[in-house]
Write a protein that holds these residues in place. Structure first.
Motif, PDB file in Angstrom:
ATOM      1  N   ARG A  50      11.622   3.493   8.939  1.00  0.00           N
ATOM      2  CA  ARG A  50      11.181   2.166   9.392  1.00  0.00           C
ATOM      3  C   ARG A  50      10.831   2.193  10.879  1.00  0.00           C
ATOM      4  NH1 ARG A  50      13.306  -2.323   5.610  1.00  0.00           N
ATOM      5  NH2 ARG A  50      14.033  -1.088   3.879  1.00  0.00           N
ATOM      6  N   THR A  51       9.954   3.111  11.209  1.00  0.00           N
ATOM      7  CA  THR A  51       9.459   3.207  12.587  1.00  0.00           C
ATOM      8  C   THR A  51       7.956   2.974  12.566  1.00  0.00           C
ATOM      9  OG1 THR A  51       8.992   5.582  12.457  1.00  0.00           O
ATOM     10  CG2 THR A  51      11.223   4.934  13.155  1.00  0.00           C
ATOM     11  N   ASP A  52       7.411   2.592  13.700  1.00  0.00           N
ATOM     12  CA  ASP A  52       5.969   2.364  13.777  1.00  0.00           C
ATOM     13  C   ASP A  52       5.187   3.637  13.480  1.00  0.00           C
ATOM     14  OD1 ASP A  52       6.323  -0.314  14.373  1.00  0.00           O
ATOM     15  OD2 ASP A  52       6.242   0.008  16.540  1.00  0.00           O
ATOM     16  N   GLU A  53       5.671   4.768  13.973  1.00  0.00           N
ATOM     17  CA  GLU A  53       4.973   6.036  13.753  1.00  0.00           C
ATOM     18  C   GLU A  53       4.927   6.402  12.273  1.00  0.00           C
ATOM     19  OE1 GLU A  53       7.591   5.779  15.966  1.00  0.00           O
ATOM     20  OE2 GLU A  53       6.351   5.605  17.758  1.00  0.00           O
ATOM     21  N   ALA A  54       6.039   6.217  11.582  1.00  0.00           N
ATOM     22  CA  ALA A  54       6.080   6.545  10.154  1.00  0.00           C
ATOM     23  C   ALA A  54       5.183   5.609   9.349  1.00  0.00           C
ATOM     24  CB  ALA A  54       7.520   6.479   9.645  1.00  0.00           C
ATOM     25  N   ARG A  55       5.188   4.323   9.695  1.00  0.00           N
ATOM     26  CA  ARG A  55       4.306   3.373   9.012  1.00  0.00           C
ATOM     27  C   ARG A  55       2.837   3.748   9.236  1.00  0.00           C
ATOM     28  NH1 ARG A  55       8.112  -0.277  11.359  1.00  0.00           N
ATOM     29  NH2 ARG A  55       9.462  -1.164   9.770  1.00  0.00           N
ATOM     30  N   TRP A  56       2.493   4.082  10.480  1.00  0.00           N
ATOM     31  CA  TRP A  56       1.117   4.488  10.796  1.00  0.00           C
ATOM     32  C   TRP A  56       0.730   5.708   9.972  1.00  0.00           C
ATOM     33  CZ3 TRP A  56      -2.893   2.735  13.769  1.00  0.00           C
ATOM     34  CH2 TRP A  56      -2.637   1.619  14.558  1.00  0.00           C
ATOM     35  N   GLY A  57       1.636   6.672   9.860  1.00  0.00           N
ATOM     36  CA  GLY A  57       1.346   7.877   9.084  1.00  0.00           C
ATOM     37  C   GLY A  57       1.040   7.563   7.638  1.00  0.00           C
ATOM     38  N   LEU A  58       1.841   6.694   7.023  1.00  0.00           N
ATOM     39  CA  LEU A  58       1.598   6.319   5.627  1.00  0.00           C
ATOM     40  C   LEU A  58       0.282   5.576   5.488  1.00  0.00           C
ATOM     41  CD1 LEU A  58       2.483   6.157   2.671  1.00  0.00           C
ATOM     42  CD2 LEU A  58       3.681   4.032   3.251  1.00  0.00           C
ATOM     43  N   VAL A  59       0.010   4.639   6.373  1.00  0.00           N
ATOM     44  CA  VAL A  59      -1.227   3.859   6.291  1.00  0.00           C
ATOM     45  C   VAL A  59      -2.446   4.762   6.448  1.00  0.00           C
ATOM     46  CG1 VAL A  59      -2.597   2.110   7.489  1.00  0.00           C
ATOM     47  CG2 VAL A  59      -0.206   1.658   6.919  1.00  0.00           C
ATOM     48  N   HIS A  60      -2.397   5.709   7.351  1.00  0.00           N
ATOM     49  CA  HIS A  60      -3.530   6.629   7.530  1.00  0.00           C
ATOM     50  C   HIS A  60      -3.713   7.518   6.307  1.00  0.00           C
ATOM     51  CE1 HIS A  60      -4.849   5.692  11.588  1.00  0.00           C
ATOM     52  NE2 HIS A  60      -3.578   5.422  11.842  1.00  0.00           N
ATOM     53  N   LEU A  61      -2.627   7.922   5.685  1.00  0.00           N
ATOM     54  CA  LEU A  61      -2.707   8.695   4.448  1.00  0.00           C
ATOM     55  C   LEU A  61      -3.367   7.882   3.337  1.00  0.00           C
ATOM     56  CD1 LEU A  61      -1.863  11.331   2.953  1.00  0.00           C
ATOM     57  CD2 LEU A  61       0.275  10.175   2.421  1.00  0.00           C
ATOM     58  N   LEU A  62      -2.983   6.610   3.225  1.00  0.00           N
ATOM     59  CA  LEU A  62      -3.572   5.732   2.209  1.00  0.00           C
ATOM     60  C   LEU A  62      -5.053   5.498   2.485  1.00  0.00           C
ATOM     61  CD1 LEU A  62      -0.737   3.051   1.870  1.00  0.00           C
ATOM     62  CD2 LEU A  62      -1.177   5.005   0.385  1.00  0.00           C
ATOM     63  N   ALA A  63      -5.383   5.223   3.744  1.00  0.00           N
ATOM     64  CA  ALA A  63      -6.781   4.960   4.102  1.00  0.00           C
ATOM     65  C   ALA A  63      -7.655   6.181   3.844  1.00  0.00           C
ATOM     66  CB  ALA A  63      -6.880   4.531   5.560  1.00  0.00           C
ATOM     67  N   ALA A  64      -7.162   7.357   4.177  1.00  0.00           N
ATOM     68  CA  ALA A  64      -7.947   8.588   3.989  1.00  0.00           C
ATOM     69  C   ALA A  64      -8.159   8.910   2.511  1.00  0.00           C
ATOM     70  CB  ALA A  64      -7.250   9.757   4.682  1.00  0.00           C
ATOM     71  N   GLY A  65      -7.194   8.541   1.676  1.00  0.00           N
ATOM     72  CA  GLY A  65      -7.299   8.852   0.255  1.00  0.00           C
ATOM     73  C   GLY A  65      -7.891   7.742  -0.592  1.00  0.00           C
ATOM     74  N   GLY A  66      -8.245   6.605   0.023  1.00  0.00           N
ATOM     75  CA  GLY A  66      -8.769   5.483  -0.747  1.00  0.00           C
ATOM     76  C   GLY A  66      -7.729   4.922  -1.716  1.00  0.00           C
ATOM     77  N   ILE A  67      -6.495   4.816  -1.257  1.00  0.00           N
ATOM     78  CA  ILE A  67      -5.373   4.400  -2.099  1.00  0.00           C
ATOM     79  C   ILE A  67      -4.951   2.988  -1.725  1.00  0.00           C
ATOM     80  CG2 ILE A  67      -2.991   4.947  -2.743  1.00  0.00           C
ATOM     81  CD1 ILE A  67      -3.619   7.867  -1.947  1.00  0.00           C
ATOM     82  N   ASP A  94       0.512  -5.807   6.974  1.00  0.00           N
ATOM     83  CA  ASP A  94      -0.459  -6.187   8.004  1.00  0.00           C
ATOM     84  C   ASP A  94      -1.135  -4.960   8.606  1.00  0.00           C
ATOM     85  OD1 ASP A  94      -0.094  -8.947   7.793  1.00  0.00           O
ATOM     86  OD2 ASP A  94       1.647  -8.887   9.126  1.00  0.00           O
ATOM     87  N   LEU A  95      -0.363  -3.917   8.828  1.00  0.00           N
ATOM     88  CA  LEU A  95      -0.912  -2.680   9.373  1.00  0.00           C
ATOM     89  C   LEU A  95      -1.931  -2.072   8.417  1.00  0.00           C
ATOM     90  CD1 LEU A  95      -0.710  -0.647  11.709  1.00  0.00           C
ATOM     91  CD2 LEU A  95       1.119   0.477  10.426  1.00  0.00           C
ATOM     92  N   ALA A  96      -1.595  -2.068   7.131  1.00  0.00           N
ATOM     93  CA  ALA A  96      -2.516  -1.528   6.128  1.00  0.00           C
ATOM     94  C   ALA A  96      -3.805  -2.342   6.073  1.00  0.00           C
ATOM     95  CB  ALA A  96      -1.837  -1.495   4.762  1.00  0.00           C
ATOM     96  N   LEU A  97      -3.690  -3.664   6.076  1.00  0.00           N
ATOM     97  CA  LEU A  97      -4.887  -4.517   6.068  1.00  0.00           C
ATOM     98  C   LEU A  97      -5.767  -4.252   7.272  1.00  0.00           C
ATOM     99  CD1 LEU A  97      -3.780  -8.097   4.957  1.00  0.00           C
ATOM    100  CD2 LEU A  97      -5.346  -6.545   3.806  1.00  0.00           C
ATOM    101  N   HIS A  98      -5.145  -4.085   8.415  1.00  0.00           N
ATOM    102  CA  HIS A  98      -5.884  -3.845   9.653  1.00  0.00           C
ATOM    103  C   HIS A  98      -6.696  -2.548   9.575  1.00  0.00           C
ATOM    104  CE1 HIS A  98      -6.785  -4.146  13.899  1.00  0.00           C
ATOM    105  NE2 HIS A  98      -6.396  -2.893  14.051  1.00  0.00           N
ATOM    106  N   HIS A  99      -6.232  -1.591   8.772  1.00  0.00           N
ATOM    107  CA  HIS A  99      -6.923  -0.307   8.641  1.00  0.00           C
ATOM    108  C   HIS A  99      -7.756  -0.202   7.365  1.00  0.00           C
ATOM    109  CE1 HIS A  99      -5.483   1.580  12.234  1.00  0.00           C
ATOM    110  NE2 HIS A  99      -4.310   1.043  11.999  1.00  0.00           N
ATOM    111  N   GLY A 100      -7.996  -1.338   6.718  1.00  0.00           N
ATOM    112  CA  GLY A 100      -8.896  -1.360   5.576  1.00  0.00           C
ATOM    113  C   GLY A 100      -8.290  -0.922   4.261  1.00  0.00           C
ATOM    114  N   VAL A 101      -6.975  -0.837   4.176  1.00  0.00           N
ATOM    115  CA  VAL A 101      -6.311  -0.467   2.930  1.00  0.00           C
ATOM    116  C   VAL A 101      -6.108  -1.732   2.097  1.00  0.00           C
ATOM    117  CG1 VAL A 101      -4.198   0.484   1.913  1.00  0.00           C
ATOM    118  CG2 VAL A 101      -5.134   1.491   4.005  1.00  0.00           C
ATOM    119  N   PRO A 102      -6.592  -1.755   0.851  1.00  0.00           N
ATOM    120  CA  PRO A 102      -6.335  -2.921   0.001  1.00  0.00           C
ATOM    121  C   PRO A 102      -4.833  -3.075  -0.264  1.00  0.00           C
ATOM    122  CG  PRO A 102      -8.082  -1.557  -0.914  1.00  0.00           C
ATOM    123  CD  PRO A 102      -7.457  -0.780   0.197  1.00  0.00           C
ATOM    124  N   VAL A 103      -4.335  -4.302  -0.137  1.00  0.00           N
ATOM    125  CA  VAL A 103      -2.906  -4.577  -0.306  1.00  0.00           C
ATOM    126  C   VAL A 103      -2.725  -5.589  -1.419  1.00  0.00           C
ATOM    127  CG1 VAL A 103      -0.808  -5.450   0.794  1.00  0.00           C
ATOM    128  CG2 VAL A 103      -2.438  -4.095   2.130  1.00  0.00           C
TER     129      VAL A 103
END
Length: 129
Positions: free
Chosen positions: A32-49, A65-74
């Motif tokens: 539950r850190t910002d860095e770990a959340r960013w890592g997951l969101v970038h993984l999702l965005a890169a894979g179209g997940i 909110d972080l996922a939405l900001h990076h274009g990941v459907p939530v």
């Protein structure tokens, strides 16, 4: 589109990502850190997940909110529905619960119960859940 289920656990957030041939990968725990959340969101965005989590978790954790900001459907699953499905399937662990959430968008009758989050119109607008 493949989906990642996210469920809270005492150690962090448990994520179940899709693997080859729609088989889930082994669960990962996201701190539950910002860095770990960013890592997951970038993984999702890169894979179209897509990301699937409960509405209660979305209110407590900033990852949606972080996922939405990076274009990941939530997708938000009602907490009552997720809890009932977990009880009916005799699912007790966060890993199995996250795997169950990851499959909800693929089931037409259950997908209709999910709510898709939309990004705010501008960065100054607040989102209401």
């Amino acid at each position: 589109m493949p989906a990642c289920g996210l469920w809270p656990s005492p150690r962090g957030l448990v994520a179940v990502l899709p693997g080859p041939r729609d088989r889930p990968r082994p669960p990962i725990t996201v701190a539950r850190t910002d860095e770990a959340r960013w890592g997951l969101v970038h993984l999702l965005a890169a894979g179209g997940i897509e990301l699937v989590l409960t509405d209660a978790l979305a209110r407590r954790d900033p990852i949606a909110d972080l996922a939405l900001h990076h274009g990941v459907p939530v997708w938000l699953a009602p907490s009552a529905l997720a809890g009932a499905l977990c009880r009916a399937a005799a699912v007790a662990s966060p890993k199995a619960s996250a795997a169950l959430l990851s499959r909800l968008p693929a089931i037409p009758h259950l997908r209709a119960q999910l709510r898709r989050l939309v990004p705010p119109l501008d960065d100054l607008q607040l989102r209401l859940l």
